[in-house]
Write a protein that holds these residues in place. Structure first.
Motif, PDB file in Angstrom:
ATOM      1  N   GLU A   2      58.268  46.058  60.831  1.00 55.50           N
ATOM      2  CA  GLU A   2      56.959  46.164  60.119  1.00 55.50           C
ATOM      3  C   GLU A   2      56.310  44.977  59.846  1.00 55.50           C
ATOM      4  O   GLU A   2      56.647  43.919  59.642  1.00 55.50           O
ATOM      5  CB  GLU A   2      57.327  46.742  58.725  1.00 55.50           C
ATOM      6  CG  GLU A   2      56.159  46.872  57.749  1.00 55.50           C
ATOM      7  CD  GLU A   2      56.528  47.378  56.463  1.00 55.50           C
ATOM      8  OE1 GLU A   2      55.613  48.188  55.511  1.00 55.50           O
ATOM      9  OE2 GLU A   2      57.563  46.978  55.744  1.00 55.50           O
ATOM     10  N   VAL A   3      55.000  45.152  60.473  1.00 57.66           N
ATOM     11  CA  VAL A   3      53.970  43.920  60.383  1.00 57.66           C
ATOM     12  C   VAL A   3      52.720  44.259  59.929  1.00 57.66           C
ATOM     13  O   VAL A   3      52.166  45.383  59.515  1.00 57.66           O
ATOM     14  CB  VAL A   3      53.672  43.454  61.917  1.00 57.66           C
ATOM     15  CG1 VAL A   3      55.327  43.056  62.620  1.00 57.66           C
ATOM     16  CG2 VAL A   3      53.261  44.563  62.699  1.00 57.66           C
ATOM     17  N   HIS A  59      52.536  38.609  63.637  1.00 53.85           N
ATOM     18  CA  HIS A  59      53.559  39.586  63.307  1.00 53.85           C
ATOM     19  C   HIS A  59      53.959  39.398  61.917  1.00 53.85           C
ATOM     20  O   HIS A  59      55.222  39.452  61.721  1.00 53.85           O
ATOM     21  CB  HIS A  59      54.622  39.711  64.443  1.00 53.85           C
ATOM     22  CG  HIS A  59      54.327  39.663  65.709  1.00 53.85           C
ATOM     23  ND1 HIS A  59      54.720  38.944  66.661  1.00 53.85           N
ATOM     24  CD2 HIS A  59      53.504  40.636  66.426  1.00 53.85           C
ATOM     25  CE1 HIS A  59      54.130  39.181  67.788  1.00 53.85           C
ATOM     26  NE2 HIS A  59      53.337  40.390  67.610  1.00 53.85           N
ATOM     27  N   CYS A  60      53.242  39.001  60.878  1.00 58.83           N
ATOM     28  CA  CYS A  60      53.748  38.708  59.672  1.00 58.83           C
ATOM     29  C   CYS A  60      54.465  39.698  59.016  1.00 58.83           C
ATOM     30  O   CYS A  60      53.682  41.090  59.096  1.00 58.83           O
ATOM     31  CB  CYS A  60      52.604  38.232  58.969  1.00 58.83           C
ATOM     32  SG  CYS A  60      52.255  36.260  59.068  1.00 58.83           S
ATOM     33  N   THR A 115      50.171  48.093  57.007  1.00 61.51           N
ATOM     34  CA  THR A 115      51.049  47.515  57.705  1.00 61.51           C
ATOM     35  C   THR A 115      51.390  48.731  58.642  1.00 61.51           C
ATOM     36  O   THR A 115      51.121  49.927  58.472  1.00 61.51           O
ATOM     37  CB  THR A 115      52.606  47.283  56.715  1.00 61.51           C
ATOM     38  OG1 THR A 115      52.823  48.555  56.204  1.00 61.51           O
ATOM     39  CG2 THR A 115      52.214  46.084  55.978  1.00 61.51           C
ATOM     40  N   VAL A 116      51.922  48.371  59.975  1.00 59.14           N
ATOM     41  CA  VAL A 116      52.215  49.097  61.035  1.00 59.14           C
ATOM     42  C   VAL A 116      53.775  48.847  61.505  1.00 59.14           C
ATOM     43  O   VAL A 116      54.280  47.680  61.411  1.00 59.14           O
ATOM     44  CB  VAL A 116      51.310  49.250  62.098  1.00 59.14           C
ATOM     45  CG1 VAL A 116      49.836  49.606  61.695  1.00 59.14           C
ATOM     46  CG2 VAL A 116      51.080  47.798  62.786  1.00 59.14           C
ATOM     47  N   ASN A 151      57.090  35.167  67.439  1.00 63.01           N
ATOM     48  CA  ASN A 151      57.335  35.164  65.939  1.00 63.01           C
ATOM     49  C   ASN A 151      58.055  36.508  65.682  1.00 63.01           C
ATOM     50  O   ASN A 151      57.554  37.544  65.805  1.00 63.01           O
ATOM     51  CB  ASN A 151      56.429  34.666  64.804  1.00 63.01           C
ATOM     52  CG  ASN A 151      56.679  34.621  63.673  1.00 63.01           C
ATOM     53  OD1 ASN A 151      57.857  34.257  63.530  1.00 63.01           O
ATOM     54  ND2 ASN A 151      56.079  35.311  62.698  1.00 63.01           N
ATOM     55  N   ARG A 152      59.420  36.244  65.018  1.00 64.89           N
ATOM     56  CA  ARG A 152      60.208  37.537  64.862  1.00 64.89           C
ATOM     57  C   ARG A 152      60.699  38.256  65.845  1.00 64.89           C
ATOM     58  O   ARG A 152      61.107  39.320  65.802  1.00 64.89           O
ATOM     59  CB  ARG A 152      59.418  38.227  63.713  1.00 64.89           C
ATOM     60  CG  ARG A 152      58.967  37.755  62.597  1.00 64.89           C
ATOM     61  CD  ARG A 152      58.421  38.736  61.447  1.00 64.89           C
ATOM     62  NE  ARG A 152      59.177  39.825  60.941  1.00 64.89           N
ATOM     63  CZ  ARG A 152      58.677  41.028  60.704  1.00 64.89           C
ATOM     64  NH1 ARG A 152      57.223  41.275  60.705  1.00 64.89           N
ATOM     65  NH2 ARG A 152      59.425  41.622  60.320  1.00 64.89           N
ATOM     66  N   GLY A 153      60.586  37.818  67.116  1.00 62.09           N
ATOM     67  CA  GLY A 153      61.056  38.378  68.261  1.00 62.09           C
ATOM     68  C   GLY A 153      61.704  37.443  69.103  1.00 62.09           C
ATOM     69  O   GLY A 153      62.634  36.366  68.728  1.00 62.09           O
ATOM     70  N   ILE A 154      61.900  37.585  70.261  1.00 66.14           N
ATOM     71  CA  ILE A 154      62.478  36.822  71.372  1.00 66.14           C
ATOM     72  C   ILE A 154      61.590  35.959  72.227  1.00 66.14           C
ATOM     73  O   ILE A 154      60.577  36.408  72.934  1.00 66.14           O
ATOM     74  CB  ILE A 154      63.411  37.628  72.332  1.00 66.14           C
ATOM     75  CG1 ILE A 154      64.491  38.673  71.572  1.00 66.14           C
ATOM     76  CG2 ILE A 154      64.102  36.951  73.444  1.00 66.14           C
ATOM     77  CD1 ILE A 154      65.146  39.633  72.170  1.00 66.14           C
TER      78      ILE A 154
END
Length: 390
Positions: A59-60, A67-68, A92-93, A137-140
């Motif tokens: 959820e961002v 990508h907060c 948010t989506v 951010n929040r990923g790889i």
């Protein structure tokens, strides 16, 4: 431009330690990523790119380039946090967790972000264009041939990986944004080593070798040829297995915090690091976190010695010191010795070795979990849960 199709993770053959290391990080990114060593053509990059399909959506904030998440505030970019504090509702989506590749030839501006000259001139105000650290951010964040990365980019990654924040001070711009990413690197050791401080940032390390079993190699060729001839049909044939494995990862992420960590198991992890001569505390944390993620994937409610042993096989290879380089191929045997002895007691009666003499005594008797290879415990379990699991 048509988006490339990734080879299904569930269709990979062999390399159980590599696949286990990636899945553990998918369950708990706090483990610290994985360094994958091996020769070209062994499937390192294929496995990393395949992992993205198994990661749960996140959820961002809809219009945020970083990508907060909608909360908490300390995980948000300053502008998003300010909007929340002002009482503005944030739309948010759900989006896929990003997999961002960092090219070796990337410029510093491309990595950290820079002034967007065209928009700045058009609007009359300075406009910051986020870089790859924001996108990841929040990923790889994936770096192929990470050992060939220029030193100035290594320094940038070290700063971001250590703080979880990217700070940009240049061209009259002052920007701070979250940069919490799972770092995955692949490398061929024959082409050069990593700087020690960068090497230690990776939570897990695996070495990938070519499969020697003829039947498995034959199946690797058949699957790869079928994928290249018709990627859509090949991926469709593995949809059920991919969904089942993805559900296993999602379930493990949801139950991770409920997996019990008894004190004697924590002491066992600490004792292994001490017995192997590892400096610092990162190995203790990585062993415990990886063992907990493995327990969650195995649908167990507590961490046991089996999980600690398997986790140590993945955590220690790059941490045992330069003097032990020639012995890394026999890590299992050395770890079995470090794992030997009576169970570690908790509290003041702890039996963790504190001297060379105590360490010799601690290694004198042996009771080792029954796993035969790193990753074997997980994939023996998954073959019962996931259709066509190899």
């Amino acid at each position: 431009m048509k988006e490339s199709i990734a080879f299904p993770f569930s269709a990979l053959i062999g390399q159980e330690d590599l696949r286990t290391a990636l899945l553990l990080n998918a369950v708990d990114p706090a483990i610290g990523g994985v360094l994958i060593q091996g020769h070209k053509g062994a499937g390192k990059s294929t496995a990393v790119r395949a992992l993205a399909a198994l990661l749960p959506d996140m959820e961002v904030v809809a219009d945020c380039p970083y990508h907060c998440p909608p909360a908490p505030l300390d995980a948000m970019h300053d502008e998003c946090a300010a909007r929340v504090l002002a009482g503005e509702p944030l739309k948010t989506v759900m989006r896929p967790m990003p997999l961002v590749e960092l090219p070796l030839a990337a410029t510093e501006d491309r990595v950290v972000g820079s002034l967007h000259l065209e928009k700045t001139l058009a609007g009359g105000q300075r406009y910051f264009e986020p870089g790859l650290l924001a996108a990841a951010n929040r990923g790889i964040l994936y770096v192929d041939e990470v050992n060939l990365l220029p030193d100035h980019l290594v320094d940038l990654l070290l700063d971001a990986a250590g703080s979880g924040i990217n700070r940009v001070e240049r061209e009259g711009i002052s920007v701070t944004h979250p940069a919490r990413f799972l770092l995955v690197g692949t490398m061929n050791p024959e082409e050069g080593e990593l700087r020690p401080q960068f090497l230690d940032r990776f939570g897990l390390c695996v070495t990938v070798r070519g499969i020697e079993n003829i039947a498995q190699r034959r199946e690797v060729i058949r699957r790869r040829m079928a994928f290249e001839e018709n990627p859509e049909d090949f991926v469709k044939a593995w949809t059920q297995a991919e969904q089942a494995l993805r559900q296993q990862v999602v379930r493990a992420r949801q139950t991770l915090d409920n997996v019990a960590l008894p004190d004697e198991i924590l002491d066992r992890a600490i004792g292994i690091s001490l017995a192997m001569g590892v400096q610092g505390h990162r190995s203790d944390l990585a062993i415990v976190r990886a063992a907990r993620a493995l327990s969650a994937l195995l649908e167990r409610d507590r961490v046991g010695e089996e999980e600690i042993f398997e986790a140590a096989l993945l955590v220690l290879p790059h941490r045992i010191g330069a003097e032990a380089m020639e012995e890394r191929s026999d890590l299992r045997g050395r770890l079995q010795k470090a794992f030997s002895g009576e169970k570690v007691k908790q509290g003041e009666d702890s039996n963790i070795p504190e001297s060379a003499e105590e360490l010799d005594d601690w290694e004198s008797s042996m009771e080792v979990p029954g796993a035969t290879a790193a990753g074997s415990l997980l994939f023996s379990f998954l073959k019962k849960k996931v259709p066509n699991a190899s």
